[in-house]
Enzyme design. Sequence first.
Site, PDB file in Angstrom:
ATOM      1  N   ASP A  49       0.834  -1.207   0.000  1.00  0.00           N
ATOM      2  CA  ASP A  49       0.000   0.000   0.000  1.00  0.00           C
ATOM      3  C   ASP A  49       0.867   1.254   0.000  1.00  0.00           C
ATOM      4  OD1 ASP A  49      -2.308  -1.462  -0.181  1.00  0.00           O
ATOM      5  OD2 ASP A  49      -3.123  -0.863   1.759  1.00  0.00           O
ATOM      6  N   HIS A  76      -4.150  -1.929  -2.442  1.00  0.00           N
ATOM      7  CA  HIS A  76      -4.360  -0.661  -3.151  1.00  0.00           C
ATOM      8  C   HIS A  76      -3.605  -0.619  -4.475  1.00  0.00           C
ATOM      9  CE1 HIS A  76      -6.887   1.868  -0.503  1.00  0.00           C
ATOM     10  NE2 HIS A  76      -6.521   0.940   0.382  1.00  0.00           N
ATOM     11  N   HIS A 186      -1.942  -3.618   6.183  1.00  0.00           N
ATOM     12  CA  HIS A 186      -3.323  -3.793   5.716  1.00  0.00           C
ATOM     13  C   HIS A 186      -4.393  -3.359   6.711  1.00  0.00           C
ATOM     14  CE1 HIS A 186      -6.459  -5.164   3.125  1.00  0.00           C
ATOM     15  NE2 HIS A 186      -6.731  -6.267   3.789  1.00  0.00           N
TER      16      HIS A 186
END
Length: 222
Positions: A49, A76, A186
């Site tokens: 991410d 993402h 996460h």
Amino acid sequence: MELITKHEENASGRDFFVGDIHGQYGLLMQAMARIEFDTSRDRLFSVGDLADRGKASFECLSLAFAPWFYGVRGNHEMLAHAALNEGSGRAWDLWQINGGSWVYLHNVHEVRALLDGALAHLPYARMVEVDGKHIGGVHADPPQNWESLAREDPSADRHALVWGRTRISEMDRTPIAGIDAVVVGHTIVEQPTTLGNVLYIDTGACHSGWLTLIEAREVLAR
């Protein structure tokens, strides 16, 4: 894309793990400055991410190409990839709902090219040797036995590695077999949290302003 990348001991410098950056390039630079990170000797392992929610997502995705930076892919990156490559309005809307509006600050074709190039440097998992022990890194849920990744088992659940939250939702403290420690992101936690031998380090940089950066030896000592 390869499932796992393995790293030998860093004989000349230190190793660090960093939580979900989410476009907070400035926070990362500040954190690295505080520890006097030496880009010629030290290594930084990211749990995914890099992009979304923060305006400096383009710069953060570019980190994938830095010789001292070693990331894994997060959900993402996969949201952005689907939105930019599948041509689906639903995929685009899902990305925007989840922080993809930074794309409008750039040329969409340049963003697509950057992301596609970055993903080539972002495997699903990494494993690094530290003081004769091994630390794994994935974005979300590691497998119950790390050996399934270490031997690059084609049946490994890639979706869980990027999206899973089963372990933390159940507060499962069962140690991951075949590895000394695993670092993940996460799921946002108020402070770095250990469940068994799994360390959660996403402290919500894009919301709290706290980006966790921890030395590998400290991970082993927890």
